[in-house]
Enzyme design. Structure first.
Site, short mmCIF file in Angstrom:
data_model
loop_
_atom_site.label_atom_id
_atom_site.label_comp_id
_atom_site.label_asym_id
_atom_site.label_seq_id
_atom_site.Cartn_x
_atom_site.Cartn_y
_atom_site.Cartn_z
N HIS A 190 0.83 -1.22 0.00
CA HIS A 190 0.00 0.00 0.00
C HIS A 190 0.85 1.25 0.00
CE1 HIS A 190 -3.42 -2.51 1.81
NE2 HIS A 190 -3.38 -2.55 0.51
N CYS A 201 -2.53 -0.45 -24.81
CA CYS A 201 -2.64 -0.02 -23.41
C CYS A 201 -1.54 -0.62 -22.53
CB CYS A 201 -4.02 -0.36 -22.84
SG CYS A 201 -4.32 -2.12 -22.76
C1 PEP Z 1 -0.91 -5.83 -20.76
O1 PEP Z 1 -0.82 -7.06 -20.65
O2 PEP Z 1 -0.19 -5.15 -21.54
C2 PEP Z 1 -1.91 -5.07 -19.97
C3 PEP Z 1 -2.17 -3.81 -20.20
O3 PEP Z 1 -2.53 -5.72 -18.96
P1 PEP Z 1 -1.85 -6.07 -17.55
O4 PEP Z 1 -0.51 -5.37 -17.50
O5 PEP Z 1 -2.81 -5.61 -16.52
O6 PEP Z 1 -1.73 -7.56 -17.65
#
Ligand code: PEP
Ligand code: MG
Length: 577
Positions: free
Chosen positions: A196, A508
């Site tokens: 945390h 992402c």
């Molecule tokens: C990824 O795998 O690039 C992603 C955005 O998801 P996470 O990092 O949460 O697995």
């Protein structure tokens, strides 16, 4: 004598300051048996200690008022809930009655039993729940020992601008007080990147190093130290020359951060006039505020795992409140909510699963949600209810086949119909997208795109699975190479499929928020990038200064060469001049 200690930098910032050591003093836990006649008084002592600990947290929350971040508030509330949990208080009282032992001893035994249960579940996520329990129990133990938990507020000066606090570990209550007093930096002996304290330090942008063994022994009160979060190092015995160097570095990075913010309002066009779109990744409510303030068009990725950190399993209403808060903060800008992406190594005991032999290839992401229909239904209902208040999209993690999308869509439809019957007016066509983060999904992307409204590329997992390197294993870190021909080939394939099927595609994963690789994505024609709020200003500047055509040409040459060598040269050719 100069000394360099190493740990894990949870933020990349630099802090200079004098050491202030926070040593709570060892608590000794007395152990004795009670006469029958003493049991009533002991129970009263226990309940009073719980009551005073809860009051300490309530007072702290009230005193901090609006100054406290949502993250810190959530954590303090979680501790308050633990103090009210019958598993802790009633079971401890039961031990006093049945075993005729004193309150401190009973509390430690009960906490140990709960900790062992958590430990058996063994993963970083649940370690945070152990941490919650430990911190909440610590408050009560201090009350029982008449050493109340005012440690941080009484042990640190009121102004901490030039102070680096060193502690064994820090809880959310401590972090709240330290941040309010503007601490320069933090060093703890224990704690990992998901503790945390680490999450809060990132959210509050406080330079912090965790996991620095024996820091309390090795660092002296009042000595001047440099904390370099980027390199995960603490330097002591430093001379004026080095201090000046770091002061300049700190000042330059502060100026750069401020300077970069002015690019946020500029139109998102490359030097040759090609548009790009920057979106935000947000896990905590504080991140939504920062994304909103940075002017992002939308949230490209809301990871919902964090909601499952503080509660055993958050029910539909709890989830609805969290999604609704995010929707309210974003004021009409869309939010892509990813359904729960845990499994294998996360939460299996709570959910009644045993850990598989290889968690990364096991029952994670959508696979887990589809095998726990009730859990998935609760989450979808909560998301759909929040969508009444603002635009929301649903994102499905860890896909490999179209059948999984069809099953998920069926459940989404059932939830929509049930909610309509309950009187809710819902958008009939809430967008459902899929994470393309497994080699299977990337290769079969055309088939998946037929079933999806949008695609989101999770480069963190895609690279892990394509290159067969565990993303959390530092021994194979050197093989993590986004410029590997296999990675680029798949990224290009996904981009082409998105164009062919006319579905938007966003990146992402971490590559989108890294200055060195954002231009690489642009060169592949991937111009919708979603990243943590802190990365937005520098990526905006980097893409504003880039020529999309130049990036495309460099990438094409590199892909034609089909090199499998890690190549700094490619990134250098794309780097900001
Ligand atoms: C990824 O795998 O690039 C992603 C955005 O998801 P996470 O990092 O949460 O697995
Ligand atoms: Mg992923």
């Amino acid at each position: 004598m100069s000394l360099a200690l190493t740990g894990l930098g949870v933020t990349s910032g630099i802090a200079l300051g004098r050491v202030h050591r926070l040593t709570p003093g060892e608590l000794s836990i007395p152990e004795y048996h009670l006469d029958d006649s003493a049991i009533g008084a002991e129970l009263e002592r226990l309940h009073k200690a719980f009551g005073r600990s809860e009051k300490f947290l309530s007072d702290l929350l009230a005193r901090m008022g609006s100054e406290i971040t949502d993250t810190a508030r959530d954590l303090l509330e979680a501790h308050r809930l633990i103090l009210r949990d019958p598993m802790l208080i009633d079971s401890t009282a039961g031990r006093i009655r049945n075993d005729r032992i004193n309150a401190e001893w009973a509390l430690v035994q009960q906490a140990d039993q709960l900790q062992n249960e958590f430990r058996r579940m063994g993963d970083a996520y649940l370690a945070s729940r152990r941490e919650d329990l430990e911190q909440a129990v610590g408050l009560v133990s201090r009350e029982l020992a008449d050493q109340p938990a005012l440690m941080v507020s009484t042990q640190v000066p009121h102004r901490l601008e030039n102070i680096v606090v060193v502690a064994s570990e820090l809880g959310p209550a401590d972090m709240t007080i330290l941040s309010q007093r503007k601490v320069a930096g933090l060093i703890t002996e224990h704690g990992g990147p998901w503790s945390h304290a680490a999450i809060l330090a990132r959210s509050l942008e406080i330079p912090m190093l965790v996991g620095v063994p024996r820091a309390l022994d090795l660092l002296n009160e009042d000595e001047t130290v440099i904390l370099d979060g980027h390199y995960g190092a603490v330097l002591t015995g430093v001379d004026e020359g080095l201090l000046d160097h770091y002061r300049e570095k700190r000042e330059a990075s502060r100026r750069r951060r401020l300077d970069l913010r002015r690019y946020l309002t500029k139109p998102s066009l490359t030097t040759d006039g090609q548009p790009f779109v920057l979106l935000g990744n947000a896990d905590l409510l504080h991140d939504f505020e920062r994304c909103h303030d940075a002017g992002v068009e939308a949230i490209g990725l809301m990871r919902t795992e964090y909601l499952f950190l503080d509660n055993d399993l958050p029910d539909e209403d709890t989830q609805y409140r969290a999604y609704r808060q995010a929707v309210d903060i974003m004021h009409g800008r869309p939010i892509t909510i990813r359904t729960l992406d845990v499994g294998g190594d996360k939460l299996p005991d709570i959910l009644g699963f045993t850990k598989g032999p290889n968690p990364a290839l096991g029952l994670r992401g959508l696979r887990l949600s589809l095998s726990l229909k009730d859990l998935f239904t609760q989450q979808i209902r909560a998301i759909l209810r929040a969508s009444v208040h603002g635009p929301v999209e649903i994102l499905l993690p860890m896909l490999t086949r179209t059948e999984e999308i069809k099953q998920a869509r069926k459940i989404i439809d059932e939830c929509r119909q049930a909610l309509s019957r309950e009187g809710l007016t819902l958008d009939p066509a809430i967008a459902v997208g899929g994470m393309i983060e497994t080699p299977a999904a990337a290769i079969a992307v055309d088939a998946l795109a037929e079933e999806l409204d949008f695609l989101s590329i999770g480069t963190n997992d895609l690279i892990q699975y394509v290159l067969a390197i565990d993303r959390s294993d530092e021994l194979v870190d050197y093989l993590y190479d986004p410029t590997h021909a296999a990675v680029l080939f798949l990224l290009k394939r996904i981009q082409k499929a998105a164009v062919h099927h006319s579905v938007p595609v966003t990146v992402c994963g971490e590559l989108a928020g890294d200055e060195r690789t954002a231009r690489l994505l642009l060169g592949l024609g991937l111009n919708r990038l979603s990243m943590p709020p802190a990365a937005l200003p520098s990526i905006k500047k980097s893409l504003l200064d880039a020529s999309a055509e130049h990036c495309q040409q460099v990438l094409q040459r590199w892909m034609d060469a089909k090199s499998t060598e890690a190549n700094a040269d490619l990134l250098a050719q794309l780097s900001p001049e």
